[in-house]
Design a protein around this motif. Structure first.
Motif, PDB file in Angstrom:
ATOM      1  N   GLY A 237     -44.197  40.457 -40.483  1.00 27.10           N
ATOM      2  CA  GLY A 237     -44.599  40.528 -41.882  1.00 27.10           C
ATOM      3  C   GLY A 237     -44.098  41.777 -42.563  1.00 27.10           C
TER       4      GLY A 237
ATOM      5  N   LEU B  81     -40.649  41.496 -44.061  1.00 26.54           N
ATOM      6  CA  LEU B  81     -40.512  40.706 -45.279  1.00 26.54           C
ATOM      7  C   LEU B  81     -40.618  41.566 -46.534  1.00 26.54           C
ATOM      8  CD1 LEU B  81     -42.638  37.564 -44.408  1.00 26.54           C
ATOM      9  CD2 LEU B  81     -40.164  37.816 -44.330  1.00 26.54           C
TER      10      LEU B  81
ATOM     11  N   PHE C  43     -36.183  35.887 -50.218  1.00 23.58           N
ATOM     12  CA  PHE C  43     -36.867  34.918 -49.374  1.00 23.58           C
ATOM     13  C   PHE C  43     -37.529  33.848 -50.239  1.00 23.58           C
ATOM     14  CE2 PHE C  43     -36.731  38.561 -46.498  1.00 23.58           C
ATOM     15  CZ  PHE C  43     -36.255  37.949 -45.358  1.00 23.58           C
ATOM     16  N   GLY C  44     -37.369  32.592 -49.789  1.00 19.51           N
ATOM     17  CA  GLY C  44     -38.070  31.498 -50.443  1.00 19.51           C
ATOM     18  C   GLY C  44     -37.294  30.879 -51.581  1.00 19.51           C
TER      19      GLY C  44
ATOM     20  N   ALA D 137     -41.849  32.961 -37.376  1.00 19.25           N
ATOM     21  CA  ALA D 137     -41.300  33.057 -38.728  1.00 19.25           C
ATOM     22  C   ALA D 137     -40.698  31.731 -39.170  1.00 19.25           C
ATOM     23  CB  ALA D 137     -40.251  34.161 -38.782  1.00 19.25           C
TER      24      ALA D 137
ATOM     25  N   GLU E  49     -40.889  31.107 -43.218  1.00 17.06           N
ATOM     26  CA  GLU E  49     -40.320  32.369 -43.674  1.00 17.06           C
ATOM     27  C   GLU E  49     -38.840  32.483 -43.355  1.00 17.06           C
ATOM     28  OE1 GLU E  49     -42.903  34.758 -41.430  1.00 17.06           O
ATOM     29  OE2 GLU E  49     -44.563  34.694 -42.877  1.00 17.06           O
ATOM     30  N   GLN E  50     -38.374  31.636 -42.436  1.00 19.31           N
ATOM     31  CA  GLN E  50     -36.970  31.576 -42.062  1.00 19.31           C
ATOM     32  C   GLN E  50     -36.543  30.107 -42.017  1.00 19.31           C
ATOM     33  OE1 GLN E  50     -34.756  34.329 -41.292  1.00 19.31           O
ATOM     34  NE2 GLN E  50     -36.419  35.439 -42.308  1.00 19.31           N
TER      35      GLN E  50
END
Length: 526
Positions: free
Chosen positions: A14, A17, A24-25, A246, A251-252
């Protein structure tokens, strides 16, 4: 295999990130977990496959290899061959541009080929056959050869490390033994150095002036290389459980090499797909230092071959999944035309460690300290390193197990001095099966001594066979030469093959992934 707590690992991730500049995202950002940290950025300088993968994002090549390893024009429109195969004339495609806005010129290509060939075995073989390499105009490259070299296009389209990356002449003039200081190519993505976090993150942005080849699907490193993402972010996550967490948490998007003990968990995860990406697999290697005691003694190297238990190395990686590994593995990739099981009898039976221990002493082992380099941030190599350490201790070797990270190992293995001066005796590494398909790309069987791959094996017999392979008139003759190469390798032991295993990759929300090594063109959101 021991695995840290998934919850603990996810919490640690975390913090990563929070790094600025990483989108990301976002739909147009591909988030990728590479097999290992990208320690070196120069694809002419290192044999590390992670650098080769980076290289094909940033740089282009004059030719590419399709899914059957057939060379196809890539940066060039095509070529003509004249003078009984001794003159090749190539014409660059129009509109090729480097990431700094400068046009790609033939003289850039000539300088890049020369720099690459100074480091690469296949390139070296080509240049030894070349009488003259020239750029008579901005789009024309001419090879004038001493004798025909039918594999010329294959060499310039080589997809294994070290890749024949084309870079600006001013950069390609960098000494081959020194890493380049600027990463500027003409490939589908440009490198973003300002967003690099050493050991943690590397960022790429789509190059909007890249011109893919017209027509057809992308095949291997040939065909149109169409980038469907604006950005690709590589995030290094050394802990396998953290990486898996992740991916499962969204998240990945892509986890390049899944640890085998985590496959069942990822297979059950919603939205995650597992697949074998590289059908030629991965092959483990234990490489001795031929210039220092005790492995400068060929009889000691031969005796130790009888202690190699290939199933033990493979089971340390894949467990009891017999379908995921192949033994005995010789000196060429199993299942490919140059492979055979000739002379592999010492690898077929469980080792007698006590007999090997006695025979090492009889061969001249005097208890010298043996430094084994093991990259512990590489899960599969750590597993093989632990098996190798156990083997060495059981046969009475005075072992110094040196746990290190991948980047440090790559640097230390260049030290040719004794172990007391920072040298080494053995290191563990692995190669994709494509690296071992034939002698042209297989640098570990070369016998060129100080100018060769770390370990510096010197063998006139292997070099004679290597050169003969290029002149072989047909497949049967090539195969016969490769059988002779394997016989000599079992006698002289340039390295110890540890077996072949299949590695899976894990994806979520992606489709059209290219087979083979990790490529970032063609792949798109699902």
């Amino acid at each position: 295999m021991h695995r840290r707590s998934l919850m603990k690992g996810t919490a640690a991730f975390g913090a990563a990130l929070a790094a600025p500049g990483v989108a990301f995202g976002q739909t147009r950002t591909l988030r990728f977990i590479p097999q290992i940290d990208l320690a070196f950025l120069d694809p002419h300088w290192t044999t590390a496959n992670v650098t080769r993968n980076h290289g094909f994002m940033v740089f282009d090549t004059l030719y590419g290899h399709d899914e059957n390893f057939v060379a196809r024009p890539q940066m060039v429109e095509g070529h003509t061959v004249e003078d009984d195969g001794k003159r090749w004339t190539m014409r660059l495609r129009e509109g090729l541009v480097f990431h700094d806005g400068e046009p790609v010129l033939a003289r850039d290509c000539v300088a890049s080929i020369r720099r690459w060939a100074a480091r690469d075995a296949f390139g070296g073989a080509l240049m030894r056959t070349t009488e003259e390499l020239s750029a008579p105009d901005d789009r024309t490259i001419v090879f004038r050869l001493k004798k025909p070299f039918p594999l010329l296009a294959d060499a310039l389209g080589k997809s294994t490390s070290m890749m024949p990356a084309i870079m600006p002449e001013r950069i390609a003039r960098t000494d081959p033994g020194t890493q380049i200081s600027e990463v500027i190519g003409s490939g589908p993505y440009r490198y973003v150095p300002g967003e690099r976090l050493q050991g943690s993150r590397n960022v790429y942005a789509r190059f909007d002036r890249y011109r893919p080849r017209d027509g057809g699907p992308p095949l291997g490193t040939a065909g149109p290389k169409v980038a469907h993402f604006d950005r690709v972010v590589w995030t290094t996550i050394p802990d396998a459980s953290t990486a898996a967490g992740a991916l499962m948490a969204g998240e990945q998007d892509w986890y390049e090499q899944v640890a085998h003990d985590l496959k069942p968990m990822l297979a059950r995860a919603r939205g995650v797909r597992l697949q074998v990406q590289e059908e030629t697999g991965t092959i483990g290697m234990l490489r001795p230092n031929h210039t220092q005691p005790p492995f400068n003694n060929p009889e000691i190297r031969r005796v130790l071959m009888r202690a190699i238990d290939q199933p033990a190395y493979m089971q340390a990686i894949v467990g009891d999944d017999r379908a995921s590994y192949h033994v005995p593995t010789g000196f060429f990739c199993p299942g490919t035309p140059m492979a055979s099981e000739v002379a592999l009898d010492p690898l077929r039976n469980p080792p007698d460690f006590e007999a090997v221990k006695r025979d090492l002493v009889a061969a001249g082992y005097k208890g010298e300290k043996v430094v084994l380099l093991v990259p512990t941030d590489y899960v599969t190599m750590r597993a093989m390193g632990d098996v190798a350490a156990d083997m060495l201790r059981r046969v009475g070797v005075n072992l110094d197990y040196l746990a290190t990270d991948w980047g440090t190992m790559l640097q230390r293995r260049n030290n040719r001095g004794p172990v007391e001066s920072g040298g080494w005796s053995l290191f563990v590494t692995s190669w994709t099966g494509t690296d071992w398909i034939n002698p042209a790309t297989h640098i570990s069987i070369r016998g060129v001594g100080a100018s060769g791959y770390a370990g510096w094996n010197e063998s006139a017999r292997l070099e004679a066979l290597y050169n003969a392979w290029f002149d072989a008139p047909d497949l049967a003759a090539q195969q016969a030469i490769c059988q002779d190469i394997q016989r000599v390798c079992m006698e002289e032991v340039p390295y110890y093959p540890l077996g072949q295993f299949k590695q899976q990759t894990a994806l979520r929300g992606l489709r059209d992934l290219q087979p083979g090594f990790s490529k970032f063109w063609g792949v798109r959101p699902a």
